[in-house]
Write a protein that holds these residues in place. Structure first.
Motif, PDB file in Angstrom:
ATOM      1  N   THR A 163     -13.784  57.056  -2.709  1.00 14.66           N
ATOM      2  CA  THR A 163     -14.574  55.829  -2.537  1.00 14.66           C
ATOM      3  C   THR A 163     -13.930  54.894  -1.518  1.00 14.66           C
ATOM      4  N   LEU A 164     -12.641  54.675  -1.661  1.00 10.10           N
ATOM      5  CA  LEU A 164     -11.940  53.752  -0.764  1.00 10.10           C
ATOM      6  C   LEU A 164     -11.858  54.299   0.656  1.00 10.10           C
ATOM      7  N   SER A 165     -11.665  55.609   0.802  1.00 12.73           N
ATOM      8  CA  SER A 165     -11.603  56.188   2.155  1.00 12.73           C
ATOM      9  C   SER A 165     -12.949  56.078   2.860  1.00 12.73           C
ATOM     10  N   ALA A 166     -14.036  56.167   2.099  1.00 15.81           N
ATOM     11  CA  ALA A 166     -15.359  56.011   2.711  1.00 15.81           C
ATOM     12  C   ALA A 166     -15.563  54.594   3.236  1.00 15.81           C
ATOM     13  N   LEU A 167     -14.911  53.627   2.600  1.00 16.88           N
ATOM     14  CA  LEU A 167     -15.028  52.237   3.027  1.00 16.88           C
ATOM     15  C   LEU A 167     -14.104  51.902   4.198  1.00 16.88           C
ATOM     16  N   CYS A 168     -13.392  52.914   4.727  1.00 18.76           N
ATOM     17  CA  CYS A 168     -12.508  52.706   5.869  1.00 18.76           C
ATOM     18  C   CYS A 168     -13.235  52.871   7.207  1.00 18.76           C
ATOM     19  N   PHE A 169     -14.498  53.322   7.181  1.00 14.82           N
ATOM     20  CA  PHE A 169     -15.231  53.524   8.427  1.00 14.82           C
ATOM     21  C   PHE A 169     -15.930  52.229   8.843  1.00 14.82           C
ATOM     22  N   PHE A 170     -16.220  52.150  10.122  1.00 17.66           N
ATOM     23  CA  PHE A 170     -16.691  50.891  10.708  1.00 17.66           C
ATOM     24  C   PHE A 170     -18.113  50.522  10.318  1.00 17.66           C
ATOM     25  N   GLY A 171     -18.963  51.519  10.063  1.00 18.24           N
ATOM     26  CA  GLY A 171     -20.401  51.299   9.977  1.00 18.24           C
ATOM     27  C   GLY A 171     -20.825  50.237   8.991  1.00 18.24           C
ATOM     28  N   ILE A 172     -20.239  50.263   7.799  1.00 19.23           N
ATOM     29  CA  ILE A 172     -20.694  49.369   6.742  1.00 19.23           C
ATOM     30  C   ILE A 172     -20.450  47.898   7.081  1.00 19.23           C
ATOM     31  N   TYR A 173     -19.483  47.622   7.962  1.00 16.56           N
ATOM     32  CA  TYR A 173     -19.122  46.242   8.281  1.00 16.56           C
ATOM     33  C   TYR A 173     -19.845  45.703   9.521  1.00 16.56           C
ATOM     34  N   THR A 174     -20.503  46.582  10.271  1.00 17.71           N
ATOM     35  CA  THR A 174     -21.108  46.149  11.533  1.00 17.71           C
ATOM     36  C   THR A 174     -22.629  46.193  11.525  1.00 17.71           C
ATOM     37  N   LEU A 175     -23.215  46.589  10.384  1.00 14.81           N
ATOM     38  CA  LEU A 175     -24.675  46.584  10.311  1.00 14.81           C
ATOM     39  C   LEU A 175     -25.195  45.153  10.499  1.00 14.81           C
ATOM     40  N   PRO A 176     -26.324  44.937  11.132  1.00 13.36           N
ATOM     41  CA  PRO A 176     -27.232  45.955  11.696  1.00 13.36           C
ATOM     42  C   PRO A 176     -26.877  46.403  13.113  1.00 13.36           C
ATOM     43  N   ALA A 177     -25.850  45.800  13.734  1.00 14.66           N
ATOM     44  CA  ALA A 177     -25.534  46.145  15.120  1.00 14.66           C
ATOM     45  C   ALA A 177     -24.978  47.562  15.226  1.00 14.66           C
ATOM     46  N   PHE A 178     -24.184  47.970  14.221  1.00 16.39           N
ATOM     47  CA  PHE A 178     -23.584  49.309  14.191  1.00 16.39           C
ATOM     48  C   PHE A 178     -22.782  49.571  15.464  1.00 16.39           C
ATOM     49  N   ASN A 179     -21.986  48.568  15.850  1.00 16.49           N
ATOM     50  CA  ASN A 179     -21.201  48.653  17.082  1.00 16.49           C
ATOM     51  C   ASN A 179     -19.779  49.077  16.737  1.00 16.49           C
ATOM     52  N   PRO A 180     -19.287  50.222  17.251  1.00 10.03           N
ATOM     53  CA  PRO A 180     -17.948  50.702  16.896  1.00 10.03           C
ATOM     54  C   PRO A 180     -16.819  49.993  17.636  1.00 10.03           C
ATOM     55  N   THR A 181     -17.136  49.084  18.561  1.00  9.17           N
ATOM     56  CA  THR A 181     -16.096  48.451  19.367  1.00  9.17           C
ATOM     57  C   THR A 181     -15.810  47.013  18.967  1.00  9.17           C
ATOM     58  N   THR A 182     -16.722  46.369  18.267  1.00 11.18           N
ATOM     59  CA  THR A 182     -16.531  44.966  17.896  1.00 11.18           C
ATOM     60  C   THR A 182     -17.374  44.629  16.672  1.00 11.18           C
ATOM     61  N   PRO A 183     -16.880  43.757  15.802  1.00 12.04           N
ATOM     62  CA  PRO A 183     -17.694  43.334  14.656  1.00 12.04           C
ATOM     63  C   PRO A 183     -18.796  42.353  15.034  1.00 12.04           C
ATOM     64  N   THR A 184     -18.778  41.847  16.267  1.00  7.44           N
ATOM     65  CA  THR A 184     -19.787  40.891  16.713  1.00  7.44           C
ATOM     66  C   THR A 184     -21.186  41.505  16.592  1.00  7.44           C
TER      67      THR A 184
END
Length: 701
Positions: A477-498
């Motif tokens: 569960t915790l390792s799945a939360l290490c990927f960027f996608g969940i924190y950048t929606l809806p932009a889904f940008n892998p380079t910045t959280p903006t």
């Protein structure tokens, strides 16, 4: 929604009461009571997050409940609960990590004679941290702050029969009291100046100028002292590595999202009150701590100590970010770090669990936490290995992970600050060097633990096995939360959280004292240049600031990729491909390596300067008290006794002597007269005639 938050807060407290008093007669020692309390709290926290944070999608969202706690005369001290985007996100983080730690503990603590008590302590710890997150008043924050310290004391010293654990718990408790004393001083300054401790009212008072200038800076630095203790910043970092003496689930709970996060969360809450001078102090403390702890982690061999110093370093990153004004980046790293660091600590617990079994099978007393006794574990612990590797990649700041986004944002913020204030170029240097060392020591840990041959021997190797599902499910569960996608929606940008929900809903708030300063500056510009010129000047400044941050973000991304890649490459060359001998480099570095290995002699310096210094000072004070203070008292008593003796002699022989002499003379006269008082008239006539005769004779002659 307030009722929901009250349930989340108080159910762990109720669970603590049930388990601690009735756990021995409940099935499974009542662990299910604590599990239900925290997992139901997690479910409701997610409900608040979806309905209030994502549902409203309003950066300014806030609601709360307040009531009068104390009242005297016209004054009322109000306390209550504050729900906003920050507190709800933090609530999710705390309950999520705590829930997974509870579940993990079912397998890890199985068979422990104090199994039920452990879950009771987990519950009171969760209650303390949730209360700290929800409180809207500095006094109540301080109360829960101290309760967190007490709870951590119980958990770190859970195996108190070991001297190391008992000493570690005392060290953590006492060290935190030092920082808490400063925090209390800050609270008193705020209350004396503003007459309130409610965060909203404090902001209003500062904005009105009732607390400003140097006093506001001093108050901010004093309050930050609490964060130095709880978040293990230099020089109060020494307690955190020793806290590894507690059970591994405790390490994950303390190092991921609870106790150490409390200090960072406090700075997040106080961010709007901090003056530039106070912020600069915070930035340098955080930046130095990030690099200082990273250098120590490089040379450690205990798997949990490497992660412990890594935590100290990452907390330094967060503190530095908040100090340079990168508010969103600092809080974002707090959230992402909670996930991958909890995964790493629970993963280390899985490794130690397997090592205990293997060493026990061959009756070896080797240290199960020493990475030099490990090796080749990925074949026997595949789930632990892959989840640990994912979390390591995230902590190292590799792209497509949450750690890359948050760490890059911090480095970009520190670089932008240095570009705007070139005198403070050390801050980004601290950050980039710490990033290099982080990638190196984490992959060193992975290679020593999971690659190569198992160093204990083939007989013990046969006993290695993966941990039970109750321990591996939290890792997944915790390792799945290490990927960027969940924190950048809806932009889904892998380079910045903006552009993502986190960046949009947690923007950098305006400092409450800036409104007065900016208004004064704006009025001066209007007076000198006019309204149009003033507006154009403001737009120009905003555009220039945006350009600086954009440029800093690009350069920080490039440099962070280079340093992370360099750290991973060095670790791979030395510990996987064996292209150079790390032991040879350790000898070449000489005193530098020895300093890193011995934690720059922090404990020894504390022993020599603080502990021995305190002991010597106490001895001096004791001597002064015994020979000077008591000497003066005893001398005074002696003089008074001598004076009393003299006074007694004078009273006895002079005063009483004169009185007795007078009495003796009167008595003598009385006895003389008595001879003439016989009661016979003839004698009286005879004496009278004789006396008259004597007078006549004397007269004649």
């Amino acid at each position: 929604m307030i009722n929901v938050s009250l349930y989340i807060l108080f159910v762990p407290l109720i669970a603590f009461g049930i388990v601690v008093f009735f756990g021995k007669i409940l099935p499974r020692n009542g662990d299910w009571v604590s599990l239900f309390a925290i997992w139901s709290g997690l479910a409701l926290s997610l409900y608040l997050f979806v309905s209030l944070v994502l549902g409203n999608y309003d950066p300014a969202f806030s609601q709360g409940l307040q009531f009068n706690w104390l009242a005297w005369g016209d004054y009322h001290l109000t306390i209550g609960i504050k729900l906003d985007n920050v507190s709800i996100v933090m609530l999710v983080v705390v309950t999520l990590v705590s829930s997974l730690v509870h579940l993990y503990s079912v397998g890890y603590m199985k068979g422990d004679p104090k199994y039920g008590r452990f879950f009771a302590y987990l519950s009171i710890f969760s209650f303390s941290m949730i209360g700290l997150v929800l409180a809207d008043n500095l006094l109540i924050i301080y109360a829960f702050w101290e309760l967190v310290g007490l709870s951590s004391y119980l958990l770190i010293g859970f195996w108190h029969e070991k001297d190391t654990a008992a000493n570690a718990s005392k060290k953590a408790f006492i060290t935190n009291r030092i920082g808490d004393a400063g925090m209390l001083a800050g609270i008193l300054i705020v209350f004396a100046s503003l007459g309130t401790l409610n965060l909203t009212e404090v902001g209003t008072g500062i904005a009105a100028g009732h607390l400003s200038g140097n006093m506001l800076t001093i108050a901010g630095v004093c309050l930050f002292c609490g964060a130095i203790g709880k978040s293990a910043q230099f020089p109060l970092h020494v307690w955190l590595p020793d806290a590894m003496e507690g059970p591994t689930p405790v390490s994950a709970l303390i190092h991921a999202a609870t106790m150490v996060a409390a200090g960072v969360y406090l700075v997040v809450r106080l961010f709007v009150f901090l003056t530039p001078d106070a912020s600069l102090v915070i930035a340098y403390v955080g930046g130095f701590t990030a690099l200082f702890a990273a250098t120590i982690a490089v040379a450690q061999n205990d798997i949990k100590r490497v992660l412990a110093y890594s935590t100290v370093s990452q907390l330094g990153y967060m503190i530095m970010a908040l100090g340079v004004g990168a508010y969103t980046a600092g809080f974002f790293h707090l959230v992402t770090h909670a996930m991958f660091k909890a995964c790493l600590f629970l993963g280390s617990g899985s490794v130690i669990h397997a090592m205990h079994g293997a060493l026990h099978s061959v009756h070896s007393d080797s240290d199960p936490q020493d990475m030099r006794n490990m090796g080749g574990l990925k074949k026997y612990l595949p789930v632990t290995y892959w989840t640990f590797l994912i979390a390591t990649v995230a902590l190292s700041g590799v792209p497509l992970t949450s750690g890359f986004l948050s760490k890059d944002a911090i480095l970009g913020g520190s670089l932008a600050f240095a570009m705007q204030h070139p005198a403070h170029w050390l801050l980004p240097l601290f950050g980039f060097l710490a990033a290099l060392l982080t990638a190196f020591y984490m992959f060193r840990l992975v290679f020593l633990t999971f690659f190569g041959k198992f160093r204990v021997g083939p007989k013990a190797e046969k006993s290695l096995h993966e941990s039970p599902k109750v321990m591996t499910v939290p890792l997944i569960t915790l390792s799945a939360l290490c990927f960027f996608g969940i924190y950048t929606l809806p932009a889904f940008n892998p380079t910045t959280p903006t552009g993502g929900w986190f960046s949009n809903l947690m923007p950098t708030p305006a400092r409450v004292w800036e409104g007065v300063v900016m208004m004064d500056d704006h009025q001066e510009k209007i007076a000198s240049h006019g309204v149009q010129d003033s507006h154009q000047s403001s737009v120009s400044e905003h555009s220039e600031d945006h350009d600086v941050h954009h440029t800093a973000h690009i350069w920080a991304m490039i440099i962070s990729l280079l340093v992370a890649g360099g750290g991973i490459w060095l670790a791979t060359m030395g510990y996987l491909w064996k292209r150079f001998d790390p032991a040879a480099w350790q000898r070449r570095l000489g005193v530098v390596y020895q300093g890193m290995y011995h934690k720059w002699w922090s404990d020894e310096i504390n022993q020599l300067v603080i502990i021995n210094g305190s002991t010597r000072l106490a001895n001096i004070i004791s001597w002064f008290d015994a020979f000077i203070v008591d000497g003066v008292v005893n001398a005074a008593a002696f003089l008074i006794r001598q004076l009393g003796t003299i006074h007694g002699w004078f009273d006895l022989y002079v005063v009483d002597g004169l009185v007795n002499l007078s009495a003796w003379i009167v008595g003598l006269f009385g006895r003389l007269v008595q001879n003439f008082q016989g009661g016979m008239i003839q004698r009286y006539i005879f004496i009278m005639i004789l006396t008259v005769g004597l007078f006549i004779i004397i007269k004649i002659f």
